[in-house]
Structure formats: structure tokens, C-alpha cells
Scaffold this motif. Structure first.
Motif, PDB file in Angstrom:
ATOM      1  N   VAL A 165     -10.232   6.280  14.781  1.00  0.00           N
ATOM      2  CA  VAL A 165      -9.682   5.802  13.513  1.00  0.00           C
ATOM      3  C   VAL A 165     -10.639   6.147  12.381  1.00  0.00           C
ATOM      4  CG1 VAL A 165      -8.359   3.898  14.516  1.00  0.00           C
ATOM      5  CG2 VAL A 165     -10.741   3.527  13.845  1.00  0.00           C
ATOM      6  N   LYS A 166     -10.075   6.090  11.163  1.00  0.00           N
ATOM      7  CA  LYS A 166     -10.891   6.284   9.962  1.00  0.00           C
ATOM      8  C   LYS A 166     -11.099   4.943   9.277  1.00  0.00           C
ATOM      9  CE  LYS A 166      -9.936  11.091   9.535  1.00  0.00           C
ATOM     10  NZ  LYS A 166      -9.445  12.255   8.809  1.00  0.00           N
ATOM     11  N   LEU A 167     -12.322   4.763   8.804  1.00  0.00           N
ATOM     12  CA  LEU A 167     -12.728   3.461   8.271  1.00  0.00           C
ATOM     13  C   LEU A 167     -13.359   3.647   6.904  1.00  0.00           C
ATOM     14  CD1 LEU A 167     -14.673   2.610  11.535  1.00  0.00           C
ATOM     15  CD2 LEU A 167     -12.489   1.564  10.921  1.00  0.00           C
ATOM     16  N   VAL A 168     -13.411   2.553   6.146  1.00  0.00           N
ATOM     17  CA  VAL A 168     -14.153   2.597   4.889  1.00  0.00           C
ATOM     18  C   VAL A 168     -15.022   1.333   4.798  1.00  0.00           C
ATOM     19  CG1 VAL A 168     -12.189   1.609   3.624  1.00  0.00           C
ATOM     20  CG2 VAL A 168     -13.987   2.844   2.376  1.00  0.00           C
ATOM     21  N   ALA A 169     -16.250   1.527   4.327  1.00  0.00           N
ATOM     22  CA  ALA A 169     -17.183   0.406   4.219  1.00  0.00           C
ATOM     23  C   ALA A 169     -17.085  -0.213   2.836  1.00  0.00           C
ATOM     24  CB  ALA A 169     -18.600   0.894   4.475  1.00  0.00           C
ATOM     25  N   ARG A 170     -17.111  -1.533   2.793  1.00  0.00           N
ATOM     26  CA  ARG A 170     -17.095  -2.255   1.511  1.00  0.00           C
ATOM     27  C   ARG A 170     -18.257  -3.238   1.480  1.00  0.00           C
ATOM     28  NH1 ARG A 170     -14.458   0.936  -1.658  1.00  0.00           N
ATOM     29  NH2 ARG A 170     -12.375   1.408  -0.876  1.00  0.00           N
ATOM     30  N   ASP A 171     -18.918  -3.278   0.336  1.00  0.00           N
ATOM     31  CA  ASP A 171     -20.065  -4.172   0.134  1.00  0.00           C
ATOM     32  C   ASP A 171     -21.074  -4.091   1.276  1.00  0.00           C
ATOM     33  OD1 ASP A 171     -18.966  -5.188  -2.271  1.00  0.00           O
ATOM     34  OD2 ASP A 171     -17.661  -6.525  -1.107  1.00  0.00           O
ATOM     35  N   PRO A 172     -21.430  -2.882   1.705  1.00  0.00           N
ATOM     36  CA  PRO A 172     -22.365  -2.793   2.828  1.00  0.00           C
ATOM     37  C   PRO A 172     -23.745  -3.305   2.415  1.00  0.00           C
ATOM     38  CG  PRO A 172     -22.066  -0.629   1.839  1.00  0.00           C
ATOM     39  CD  PRO A 172     -21.094  -1.548   1.151  1.00  0.00           C
ATOM     40  N   ARG A 173     -24.333  -4.032   3.305  1.00  0.00           N
ATOM     41  CA  ARG A 173     -25.725  -4.465   3.086  1.00  0.00           C
ATOM     42  C   ARG A 173     -26.241  -4.993   4.414  1.00  0.00           C
ATOM     43  NH1 ARG A 173     -23.139  -9.300   1.162  1.00  0.00           N
ATOM     44  NH2 ARG A 173     -22.545  -8.314  -0.788  1.00  0.00           N
ATOM     45  N   GLY A 174     -27.534  -5.264   4.430  1.00  0.00           N
ATOM     46  CA  GLY A 174     -28.128  -5.796   5.661  1.00  0.00           C
ATOM     47  C   GLY A 174     -28.599  -4.679   6.576  1.00  0.00           C
ATOM     48  N   PRO A 175     -29.236  -5.070   7.672  1.00  0.00           N
ATOM     49  CA  PRO A 175     -29.928  -4.100   8.518  1.00  0.00           C
ATOM     50  C   PRO A 175     -29.014  -3.061   9.157  1.00  0.00           C
ATOM     51  CG  PRO A 175     -29.817  -6.259   9.589  1.00  0.00           C
ATOM     52  CD  PRO A 175     -29.371  -6.456   8.171  1.00  0.00           C
ATOM     53  N   TRP A 176     -27.761  -3.412   9.405  1.00  0.00           N
ATOM     54  CA  TRP A 176     -26.895  -2.484  10.157  1.00  0.00           C
ATOM     55  C   TRP A 176     -26.208  -1.479   9.249  1.00  0.00           C
ATOM     56  CZ3 TRP A 176     -27.934  -3.005  15.083  1.00  0.00           C
ATOM     57  CH2 TRP A 176     -28.340  -4.258  15.567  1.00  0.00           C
ATOM     58  N   LEU A 177     -26.089  -1.830   7.964  1.00  0.00           N
ATOM     59  CA  LEU A 177     -25.324  -0.964   7.056  1.00  0.00           C
ATOM     60  C   LEU A 177     -26.193  -0.491   5.892  1.00  0.00           C
ATOM     61  CD1 LEU A 177     -22.018  -3.076   6.973  1.00  0.00           C
ATOM     62  CD2 LEU A 177     -22.433  -0.986   8.274  1.00  0.00           C
ATOM     63  N   LYS A 178     -27.504  -0.586   6.062  1.00  0.00           N
ATOM     64  CA  LYS A 178     -28.421  -0.284   4.975  1.00  0.00           C
ATOM     65  C   LYS A 178     -28.182   1.106   4.378  1.00  0.00           C
ATOM     66  CE  LYS A 178     -33.353   0.373   4.158  1.00  0.00           C
ATOM     67  NZ  LYS A 178     -34.633   0.595   4.837  1.00  0.00           N
ATOM     68  N   LEU A 179     -27.953   2.097   5.222  1.00  0.00           N
ATOM     69  CA  LEU A 179     -27.812   3.478   4.738  1.00  0.00           C
ATOM     70  C   LEU A 179     -26.380   3.835   4.363  1.00  0.00           C
ATOM     71  CD1 LEU A 179     -30.096   5.273   7.377  1.00  0.00           C
ATOM     72  CD2 LEU A 179     -30.751   4.329   5.163  1.00  0.00           C
ATOM     73  N   VAL A 180     -25.469   2.871   4.540  1.00  0.00           N
ATOM     74  CA  VAL A 180     -24.057   3.145   4.252  1.00  0.00           C
ATOM     75  C   VAL A 180     -23.780   2.852   2.788  1.00  0.00           C
ATOM     76  CG1 VAL A 180     -21.680   2.509   4.865  1.00  0.00           C
ATOM     77  CG2 VAL A 180     -23.456   2.513   6.626  1.00  0.00           C
ATOM     78  N   GLU A 181     -23.022   3.739   2.148  1.00  0.00           N
ATOM     79  CA  GLU A 181     -22.708   3.502   0.739  1.00  0.00           C
ATOM     80  C   GLU A 181     -21.372   2.797   0.587  1.00  0.00           C
ATOM     81  OE1 GLU A 181     -23.091   7.187  -1.373  1.00  0.00           O
ATOM     82  OE2 GLU A 181     -25.030   7.473  -0.377  1.00  0.00           O
ATOM     83  N   ASP A 182     -21.233   2.067  -0.498  1.00  0.00           N
ATOM     84  CA  ASP A 182     -19.963   1.386  -0.748  1.00  0.00           C
ATOM     85  C   ASP A 182     -18.853   2.440  -0.846  1.00  0.00           C
ATOM     86  OD1 ASP A 182     -18.444  -0.913  -1.140  1.00  0.00           O
ATOM     87  OD2 ASP A 182     -18.472  -0.647  -3.325  1.00  0.00           O
ATOM     88  N   GLY A 183     -17.780   2.239  -0.107  1.00  0.00           N
ATOM     89  CA  GLY A 183     -16.674   3.189  -0.146  1.00  0.00           C
ATOM     90  C   GLY A 183     -16.840   4.372   0.786  1.00  0.00           C
ATOM     91  N   GLN A 184     -17.936   4.417   1.525  1.00  0.00           N
ATOM     92  CA  GLN A 184     -18.150   5.541   2.446  1.00  0.00           C
ATOM     93  C   GLN A 184     -17.131   5.501   3.589  1.00  0.00           C
ATOM     94  OE1 GLN A 184     -22.243   6.020   3.581  1.00  0.00           O
ATOM     95  NE2 GLN A 184     -21.754   7.475   5.219  1.00  0.00           N
ATOM     96  N   VAL A 185     -16.603   6.682   3.923  1.00  0.00           N
ATOM     97  CA  VAL A 185     -15.630   6.771   5.018  1.00  0.00           C
ATOM     98  C   VAL A 185     -16.373   7.057   6.319  1.00  0.00           C
ATOM     99  CG1 VAL A 185     -13.700   8.109   5.943  1.00  0.00           C
ATOM    100  CG2 VAL A 185     -13.719   7.456   3.527  1.00  0.00           C
TER     101      VAL A 185
END
Lengths: 194, 733
Positions: free
Chosen positions: A84-104
Motif C-alpha cells: 500500500v501507499k501511505l502518507v505521514a502526517r505530523d511526524p515526530r519522535g524517534p521512529w519518524l524523525k527523518l520523515v517529512e510531513d506529507g512524505q509518501v
């Protein structure tokens, strides 16, 4: 690590992997959520140790009340295994540190009970979230929720499997090994903080 | 199959007295077709056991065979049928089929890494058949997913002949290092202990294998013979048993499957010229059981471990850690007899060898009148005016259409080995986890229509089809296992199909240099009125892949790449999906098996693959050339233009023959333009017939040309709709 041998001391982070703890009897994650190992994980969370639940791990965290909401049987009534395809929203914290808001991100799901229901949608407002992209929701989750974190992002639950999306050779045409970024985020967080 | 009068005479002679009730039950369980291959043994000897390309490490006769995949790495794989239980209770019948085949693979200490399901189901629009189909898939899904073994490939067929009695064939593939393998092949010695681990024994599945060795009756009494599965216990057994094996603590491992304790213990004792003293009351049970029930219960998720006294404490520690219940119920001795005690009373005392190996039954084979359907040319049909419509009709036939509805219910990725997933390749490709990039391909195939029309050629074609599917991923085929599903062996007209299918498998396997390292026979696949279902030869093959990154998908990959066809097309429409789906005809000579062409074509494809000179490859099978091209387009989202006049053919008079013939030994391959000289040179060297017939296009349509003009065009969206929605629509209503 066998659950009975789990000693929370000395670990930098905890991942509860997917699988079928106790055969998913009763409800996915329901029995595991009441084990001593999960009590110890709750202690880890209190001490600010990052905790990630993947698939059954997410179900256990929700059952144990360590993340908000509930995971119900898929709308189709069937198990579903697909990328599946996903999008990250309001990423923060240790697991999503390198993920940008809206990244697919792209990863596979494989579950029978992954339809997320938030008792109170305000509970996850502003919290880090992973949504299925429109048209990719495999289970009828509310708000296309595929994963949700605690407000500070230290605890994260994901129905998709990032560990299955690490090697390019395992990605079907049109999908990327973007599960990698979850583990890279953790590595960076443990080195430099989050 | 209850014991015959002659059998009982024989038992009296063996024992020199009247048998006890317990002894009779033991003989009935062990002498059933399911356990002792009485009617089939003689013919099964025809199957080749060796191949020049393959190192067979463990041959036939054990719970599962093993072959060498790479030096030091063995593959264990086996096939099993659960046809009868699935007819009565589809969900539990299919689920326990998975459980049983996984335990067979565990007996060689192997870690199960893949499951396959070959399902021959009834018409999905028939309510009963629909109930069976959904139950079977759900049973496999729930069990396979819960034990964490991916279901990666299979085969599915729908036919009203299977409305009441489906064929549920399942296979498991395991991997083991050769050192562990050697440790579980040591075998018992006098004084070694018999340890039973797993579920407590209950009253379920009493004489289940005997039930599977007779025709179905429409009665409720059959339900007691169906076992119920417990995937959680199976998962614990997998973890515990693989650990015990890896640490070299077990001298032999055996599944308690068909025939239960009786079969397991008598086969082990007979194979090693030993006897055994059993104390049945020592076994952990779910409820109070009689000694007879303990001897023949087929409760699931139980395994027998042979352990010597010195290893016992370690084994017990592992079992306790995984919370697997166990009991030690006896000890091997040199008596050659199985002596079973219950609370100090001797309830059975039989010679192991005579119990394990009943005399072979000679069965008469006579071709039935209906076999004539398969030796005449198919009746003439009118060529459809709209070939595009005919192609879509074939593509949407449930036998051809996407099986996504089924395989998405299976976790086909758990274990992170699955490189080529269902829907992307002709076979599944799995990688080893040692970082070497090496791997294997697996696939299961059958064509019930072919084998019902011509059991010899049909079975041979199943072997060839499986061979091609492996080759199309770039794998070198190494070995196969077979499951022959037939009717009632006591009826010469049924037995003839069995006889011919075995011979067809044996012939083609020998020609293709593929050892048949194991297999299973399922008889009595007939309904209550005595009509046999379509006799079916199911083949599961394993191939070696040196570099999984080079594994070939079946989907086109790049616009402008050339499309080539390997092999010559003959007018062979008999038994084809086209005749069935478009004209409603199931008759005619099935396509001729062509082993020499298979070998030439395969060697070309493999050579091209190893040089990176092909981008994708797809076997041309059911539905013919038209279907193969449409499938390669639909799964990639790319279009194609194909000039049918370029297809090498002989005797073809009409375009429908060319498009839908199911001539064997053909592939379509996708070749980058710069690789064309390599293709032409290698084809010459190998003596394989190849022709470029078109190109991949980003056009959103599949264009077919002939005589310099466009004769048909199929929109990709329309094709996708036909391919993807047909099965869900047929199954869900």
C-alpha cells in the motif's frame, strides 16, 4: 527474545513485531496485552524508551491501552496481504524523525484486524499519524489511519510492515523500500536524540 | 476402507490367533490406502528417483524427501491432499491439511519457509461449491498465516465436477542445513525413548485415514473423522522441533498424521528392524480415552521424537520453554514387535514389519468409454467474429483470471524471503537469508481437464507446465513431488486413470531429467453416487536460482522492448480453455507433450536469463498466446503490439487456433533491443525456434495484427477489469 525472558533494563528501544500472539484467539493482541512482558513495556514507555508496535504489535499496544483507539476486523471480513501507499502526517519522535510531513511511504500490510477506530478523533489530532493514501485503504480504517503515535511520538503503532520494505529486491514494481526510514530514524535518534 | 475378509484372514495368519479389538483397529488404520499405498505401490515404482542435475539427499519413503539446493543447504518439500476432510468440513479440512504438511517437513529438521495450495474447486456459482471454496481458502488463510509460514504460490481450477468433492492439495517447502539433516537421520537404537510432543490426544479424527480411503457418504458420521486444527500449537511445535533438531538432540522425528500413533510407530520400528514397548496410559490426553482410541486417534499437532536417554533433559527443557506438552510413552527394543500396554495390560502385540507393510493389491485397469472423448479431434467450432471479445472471455474465465481474491488472504511475505510474489511471476521466488542472493523457485500445477480427457498426456503436461513455470523465472528445475488424485481403485474404469497418470508423470519426469522425490496418492475421490471427480495429477516443483535479483517476472517491464515467442505453435485446441469458455466444449485430443522441445526451449530461456538478456518471461499455458500476452500487459500496465503472422506455426489454419492453442513448450519473452543479436545467436546454437512478434508499448492497449492490418485491439482497462474482477464476482454473491 522470548517474552518470558524480557528484562526491560538495558534496552535503548523496544519493537513488538508482527505475528499472531496466542494465535489471535479471542481478539488480535488481546491475550498478549495482558502478559507480564507488556506490563514491562508499559514501564519502558513511562521511562521514555521508544516503543514500536508493528501489526500484531500495534494491536497489542492498542489492546493494552498504550495507544488510543481500537483495531477491528477488516471491512471485507478477510485477511489482506498487499503493498500500500501511505502518507505521514505530523511526524515526530524517534521512529519518524527523518520523515517529512506529507512524505509518501510504501510498505505491505498483512492483517485480518486492522480497521482503526478512534473512540474520540480528538485523541489523535496532532499526534504523529500514518494514513493510507486515498484509494489504498485496505481495511476500512477511519480517516485512512494505518498507524498512530503517542503525542511525543515515542510510542508508535503501525499496521503496515516497515521491516518487509527494507530491501529493494523485495519491493514489487512501483513500490519503494521506504520502511527503511523508520529504522534509520531510530538509529539517528539513538545517536543524536530526537 | 474397512478391512476385507482376506485382510482379516491375513491378520489371523500373522498373529497366529484372533486379533484383539485394538489390533484390528491398528491394522485398519495402517492398511488403509492412505497410509500404505496398497493399490498404488506397484505403479509408483515407475517414477524416476534420480536425476543427473539433482543431488537427492533423502528419497521416497520418509515423511518428506530432501534435495541439495546449494552445497550444505537442503530443501525439504512435500505434497499432501486433504480432499475428503475438506469435502465434509472445508475450513478445518483445509487447515489441518496445512498443519500436516508442515509437520512432514519438520520431520527432517527443516524450517518451513513456504506453502503452496493447489485447489480444484466446484463451480463458484453453485451454493454448495461456493461454501466449500470460501471455507477452504479461509482455512488455509487462518492456519497458514497464524503459523507464520507464507503461502506463496499454487494453482486454482473451477469445475462443476468438484462441486461436492473438491481436491485440496497443499505443499510445504522447508530449508535445513545438511548437518542438522544428518542428525535427524540417525534413527533409533534399542533403548531409545519414544517421546510424543504437542497437543493432548483426543477423540478427533478417529480412523481418519481409513475414512479417506473410501468414497464419501452423505452422512453425518463422516464429520467425526475430520480433525480440528490448532495453529498456535503448530507454531510452538515448529519453534521447539527446529531447535531440538538444530541442536542435534533428536535421532528421528515423525509426524503423527494419518493413522496416528499406530502408523508413526509401526513405520519407524519396521524401517529400523526394531520393536517397541508402549505404555499408552502415559500419553497426555484431552479426555479419558480407551487404548483403541489412543492408538488410532488423528488429533492434530502431535509429533514423535526419538531421543536417547542422555539428550532427554535438554529436549525436555526446550519443550517446557515453548510450553509444548509432551510425554514419554515407550522405548525401542530388539523384539521387532509393537507391544502396547494400557494400565499394565497388554492390549496389542503385533509384528511391526507385517503391520507396516501390507501385501500389495493388484488392481485391474480398464479404459472407460468416456476416454474416447480424448482421442478424437475436437468438434469443429465457428471462428468468433470478434477475436478481442473471445480473448477477454477466456481471460475472465475463473480458471485464468487473477487469483488475487485468494492469495491476498494469505500472508505471502512473512519471513521476508518472497522476492517474486503471487501475481508477478510464473512461480514464486524466495531468497535465502544468508546474504548470498541465492534462492529458489516453487510452483504447483495441474490441469484436471487434460487429465480427465487423456490421463497420460495430461499428467505429462502437468509436469511440463511446472517445469516451464520454474524456468520462466530463470530457475533451474531440480525435482518434483506429485499428488495423484484419482477415483475408486476397486473400479477398473477409475483405476485406469490412475495407472495412466502415474505413467505420464514418470515418462515426462524422466525425459526432463527431474526426479520425483516424493508424493502422495489420493483415491476414492468420488461422490456419493459413485461418480469420480476429474482425475488430477498435481505437480509441485522446486528450482534453483543463483541470483534472485535476476529472477524474471512474468510482467512486461519496459516500453520498446521486443516481444519474442519461443517454440512452434500447432493447432491444438483439444481440452483448451478457449473451447470451454467460448464454445462450452470439453473434448478433443489434449496438446501433445513435447519433452525434446521443452528441453531446448528451457535451455534457451535459462541461458538468456543468466546473461541478463531478457527482461521478463511467461509460460504459454491455459488460454494460449492471447492470454499470455494479456496477462503480461495487465500486470505491468503496459500495452503491446503483436503481429500474429510472425508467430512460427505449423498446420494453423485460423487465427483462433493461433491465439488460443495450448501447444506445450512455448514461452513469450521480453527482450531489450540491444540483446537481439544474442537472442538470435543463442537460438541458433540451441536449435530452438524463436521469433520476434512485436513490442511492448506504453499505449494502453494490446494490438493484434495480421495480414498487415489491425485485426483486434483490447483496451488495457477492459482487460484489467476482465482479469481482476471475474473471480471476486463469481465467489461473492
Amino acid at each position: 527474545m522470548w517474552h518470558r525472558d524480557f528484562d526491560p533494563r538495558g534496552w535503548d528501544a523496544v519493537i513488538i513485531p508482527g505475528g499472531f500472539s496466542y494465535g489471535d484467539w479471542l481478539r488480535a493482541g488481546a491475550i498478549a496485552a495482558r502478559t507480564e512482558a507488556v506490563e514491562r513495556i508499559a514501564d519502558c514507555i513511562d521511562r521514555g524508551i521508544p516503543v514500536l508496535g508493528i501489526c500484531n504489535g500495534f494491536q497489542i499496544l492498542v489492546e493494552a491501552g498504550l495507544l488510543p483507539g481500537a483495531l477491528l476486523p477488516n471491512e471485507s471480513g478477510r485477511f489482506v496481504c498487499r503493498w500500500v501507499k501511505l502518507v505521514a502526517r505530523d511526524p515526530r519522535g524517534p521512529w519518524l524523525k527523518l520523515v517529512e510531513d506529507g512524505q509518501v511511504l510504501t510498505m505491505p500490510v498483512a492483517h485480518a484486524e486492522g480497521r482503526y477506530v478512534a473512540a474520540d478523533p480528538r485523541g489523535i489530532e496532532g499526534a504523529p499519524r500514518i494514513h493510507y493514501l486515498d484509494g489504498w485503504n485496505p481495511n476500512g480504517s477511519e480517516m485512512n489511519i494505518a498507524g498512530v503515535g503517542s503525542r511525543n511520538g515515542e510510542v508508535l503503532g503501525l499496521m503496515p510492515h516497515p521491516e518487509r520494505a527494507v530491501d529493494r529486491v523485495l519491493c514489487p514494481r512501483g513500490f519503494e523500500p521506504s520502511g527503511r526510514i523508520i529504522f534509520e530514524s531510530l538509529a539517528s535518534s539513538l545517536r543524536e536524540g530526537w | 476402507m474397512p478391512l476385507s475378509r482376506e485382510d482379516i484372514e491375513e491378520i489371523r495368519r500373522i498373529l497366529g490367533r484372533e486379533p484383539t479389538r485394538e489390533e484390528l483397529a491398528m491394522f485398519e488404520a495402517q492398511w488403509s490406502e492412505h497410509c500404505s499405498y496398497r493399490s498404488s505401490r506397484r505403479l509408483l515404482k515407475l517414477l524416476p528417483e534420480e536425476g543427473s542435475r539433482t543431488r537427492v539427499l533423502v528419497g521416497r519413503g520418509r515423511d518428506a524427501p530432501a534435495i541439495e539446493l546449494f552445497p550444505g543447504v537442503a530443501i525439504v518439500f512435500k505434497i499432501e491432499s486433504h480432499n475428503h476432510p475438506s469435502a465434509v468440513d472445508p475450513y478445518n479440512g483445509a487447515a489441518t491439511g496445512i498443519g500436516g504438511i508442515v509437520r512432514d517437513v519438520l520431520t527432517l529438521g527443516a524450517k518451513p519457509i513456504a506453502l503452496l495450495d493447489m485447489l480444484y474447486l466446484g463451480d463458484p456459482r453453485n451454493p454448495h461449491a461456493n461454501w466449500i471454496a470460501r471455507g477452504v481458502v479461509k482455512g488455509i488463510s487462518d492456519y497458514g498465516n497464524r503459523i507464520g509460514v507464507p503461502t506463496v504460490a499454487g494453482d486454482t481450477w473451477f469445475d462443476p465436477a468438484f462441486n461436492k468433492q473438491p481436491l485440496v492439495n497443499v505443499a510445504c517447502v522447508g530449508i535445513v542445513d545438511t548437518k542438522t539433516l544428518a542428525s535427524v537421520l540417525r534413527g533409533p537404537r534399542e533403548g531409545d525413548l519414544v517421546l510424543i510432543a504437542g497437543n493432548p490426544t483426543g477423540r478427533d479424527g478417529l480412523l481418519g485415514s481409513s475414512f479417506a480411503s473410501k468414497p464419501l457418504e452423505d452422512s453425518d458420521s463422516d464429520i467425526a473423522a475430520v480433525q480440528v486444527g490448532d495453529p498456535l500449537m503448530e507454531k510452538l511445535l515448529i519453534d521447539a522441533v527446529t531447535e531440538i533438531a538444530r541442536r542435534g538432540l533428536a535421532k528421528l522425528i515423525k509426524d503423527l498424521g494419518g493413522g496416528g500413533l499406530t502408523t508413526a510407530i509401526s513405520e519407524v520400528a519396521a524401517d529400523h528392524n526394531l520393536g517397541v514397548e508402549l505404555h499408552l496410559d502415559a500419553l497426555h490426553t484431552r479426555q479419558e480415552l480407551t487404548p483403541l482410541e489412543i492408538l488410532v486417534s488423528e488429533s492434530q499437532e502431535r509429533m514423535l521424537l526419538v531421543v536417547d536417554e542422555s539428550s532427554l533433559p535438554e529436549v525436555e527443557k526446550i519443550l517446557r520453554r515453548y510450553e509444548v506438552p509432551y510425554s514419554i510413552i515407550g522405548r525401542f527394543d530388539g523384539s521387532g514387535r509393537i507391544r502396547a500396554f494400557f494400565k499394565g495390560r497388554l492390549v496389542a502385540d503385533v509384528p511391526a514389519r507385517e503391520l507396516a507393510k501390507p501385501r500389495t493389491l493388484y488392481r485391474e485397469a480398464r479404459p472407460p468409454i468416456e476416454a474416447l472423448k480424448g482421442i478424437a479431434p475436437p468438434p469443429p467450432v465457428r471462428e468468433p467474429e470478434d477475436l478481442a471479445k473471445a480473448a477477454l472471455k477466456v481471460l475472465s474465465s475463473p480458471n485464468i483470471a487473477s487469483k488475487r481474491w485468494i492469495y491476498e488472504q494469505y500472508d505471502h511475505e512473512v519471513g521476508i524471503r518472497t522476492v517474486l510474489k503471487p501475481g508477478y511471476g510464473d512461480a514464486a521466488v524466495l531468497r535465502l537469508l544468508d546474504g548470498s542472493g541465492r534462492g529458489l523457485a516453487v510452483k504447483g500445477d495441474a490441469n484436471p481437464r487434460y487429465t480427465s480427457l487423456n490421463p497420460f498426456s495430461g499428467a505429462a503436461n502437468s509436469v511440463a507446465e511446472c517445469f516451464r513455470n520454474l524456468v520462466a523465472t530463470g530457475a533451474q528445475p531440480l525435482a518434483i513431488v506429485d499428488e495423484i488424485n484419482a477415483g475408486n481403485p476397486e473400479k477398473p474404469h477409475h483405476y485406469w486413470f490412475f495407472d495412466q497418470m502415474v505413467k505420464g508423470v514418470a515418462w515426462m519426469a524422466s525425459e526432463l531429467d527431474l526426479p520425483v522425490v516424493g508424493g502422495k496418492v489420493s483415491f476414492y475421490n468420488e461422490d456419493a453416487s459413485g461418480r469420480q471427480v476429474k482425475p488430477t495429477a498435481t505437480i509441485v516443483g522446486v528450482g534453483r536460482i543463483d541470483n534472485v535479483e535476476r529472477a524474471l517476472p512474468a510482467c512486461f517491464s519496459q516500453p520498446r522492448n521486443l516481444i519474442a515467442i519461443v517454440g512452434v505453435t500447432y493447432p491444438e485446441l483439444g481440452g483448451s480453455e478457449y473451447l470451454y469458455a467460448v464454445h462450452g466444449i470439453e473434448a478433443g485430443e489434449v496438446p501433445r507433450p513435447r519433452p525434446a522441445s521443452e528441453l531446448r526451449a528451457a535451455s534457451l530461456v535459462l541461458d538468456l536469463a543468466s546473461r541478463g538478456a531478457i527482461a521478463s518471461a511467461h509460460d504459454i499455458g491455459s488460454g494460449g498466446l492471447a492470454t499470455a500476452i494479456l496477462e503480461a500487459c495487465v500486470c505491468s500496465g503496459l500495452g503491446a503490439s503483436v503481429d500474429l503472422d510472425m508467430v512460427p506455426s505449423r498446420g494453423i489454419e485460423r487465427l483462433d487456433q493461433l491465439l488460443f492453442s495450448e501447444t506445450q513448450a512455448r514461452y513469450i519473452i521480453e527482450v531489450p533491443r540491444e540483446a537481439l543479436p544474442t537472442l538470435e545467436r543463442l537460438a541458433r546454437e540451441r536449435g530452438a525456434r524463436v521469433a520476434v512478434i512485436g513490442e511492448v508499448r506504453d499505449s494502453g492497449e494490446v494490438e493484434l495484427r495480421s495480414g498487415g492490418k489491425r485485426i483486434a485491439s483490447i483496451g488495457l482497462e477492459e482487460a484489467r477489469e476482465a482479469y481482476e474482477s471475474s473471480l471476486p464476482r463469481a465467489l461473492e454473491w
